[in-house]
Design a protein around this motif. Structure first.
Motif: not given
Ligand code: GLP
Length: 249
Positions: A42-45, A71-73, A135-138, A141-146, A170-172, A206-208
């Motif tokens: 994701g973009s956060s890290p 975390l995921d694929e 971690l990032g967060i979607g 409210g997901h972490i990874g793709f949970n 979809s932006r990617f 967008a994450k607030a």
């Molecule tokens: C993605 C990843 C997550 C990531 C999240 C946030 O879909 N699966 O691991 O933390 O979405 O992404 P971003 O950091 O680009 O906002």
């Protein structure tokens, strides 16, 4: 500061936010003869990985003895697909540091049987203790793709993506929802919570909202990141915008 058991760091200066995250990685690496780091995409890290590569270039950090887990694929994607998380990791980090290829653990989204691939990954994870999980967060409210509704007791598993996540991602994919993946393999919440320390990076307005829900909401499957409150050693790294709705009094 601590909010409902979660350490929260708010930064005016985004550079300092990522520099402090870098210090977390450097310290996890120093502490162990065989550090195990959990990486996120994701973009956060991304800015963190940029600093790691720069510091590696200056000889300040080495990943020689480090083991990594991602975390995921996305399902149907392999390391040569530019939109795969494997490609992202190689391109943004692994190709530029001295980590031993055989210590890199990635999920193969192009595996014939995704269920088997999830089990294979879970067996590997079961043998390890992640020292530091990034971690990032979607916005779902997901972490990874949970995604919302996930059973927190699951290990690595196959999952359908939430419509919100598909829209965000979809932006990617040229903003084309048709081309955006609808399913993935992800480490489970249970696996994430096994890490000794977790740092979650969230920036931008967008994450607030999700930050507020995580910190003040109930712990329940409808909001997967809420389970982080069950962990004793989590730190949120937030910029002003992501922390915008936190009431400081
Ligand atoms: C993605 C990843 C997550 C990531 C999240 C946030 O879909 N699966 O691991 O933390 O979405 O992404 P971003 O950091 O680009 O906002």
């Amino acid at each position: 500061m601590k909010i409902n058991g979660i350490e929260v760091k708010i930064f005016d200066n985004i550079k300092w936010l990522y520099r402090t995250c870098y210090n977390e990685v450097a310290s996890a690496i120093k502490k162990s003869a065989r550090p195990v780091i959990g990486f996120a995409t994701g973009s956060s890290p991304l800015p963190l990985y940029k600093i790691i590569v720069e510091e590696f270039g200056k000889g300040k950090i080495s990943f020689k003895n480090c083991v990594s887990f991602n975390l995921d694929e996305y399902i149907g994607f392999n390391a040569s697909d530019k939109n795969s998380y494997a490609y992202y990791m190689n391109n943004n980090l692994f190709n530029h540091i001295d980590i031993n290829r055989k210590n890199i653990n990635l999920i193969d989204g192009s595996a014939k049987s995704c269920e088997k691939e999830a089990k294979r990954y879970d067996r590997l994870l079961a043998k390890e203790n992640i020292d530091l999980q990034i971690l990032g967060i979607g916005t779902s409210g997901h972490i990874g793709f949970n995604e919302p509704g996930t059973n927190p007791g699951l290990g690595t598993h196959v999952t359908e993506l939430n419509q919100r996540t598909i829209n965000d991602n979809s932006r990617f994919f040229n903003n084309n929802l048709e081309l955006t993946p609808k399913s993935a393999i992800t480490m489970g919440i249970k696996d994430i919570l096994k890490a000794k320390r977790i740092i979650l990076i969230a920036t931008g307005k967008a994450k607030a909202n999700v930050i507020i829900q995580m910190l003040y909401g109930a712990i329940h499957p409808g909001f997967p990141a809420s389970y982080l409150k069950n962990h004793k050693n989590v730190c949120l790294y937030l910029d002003k915008e992501a922390a915008n709705l936190i009431r400081l009094n």
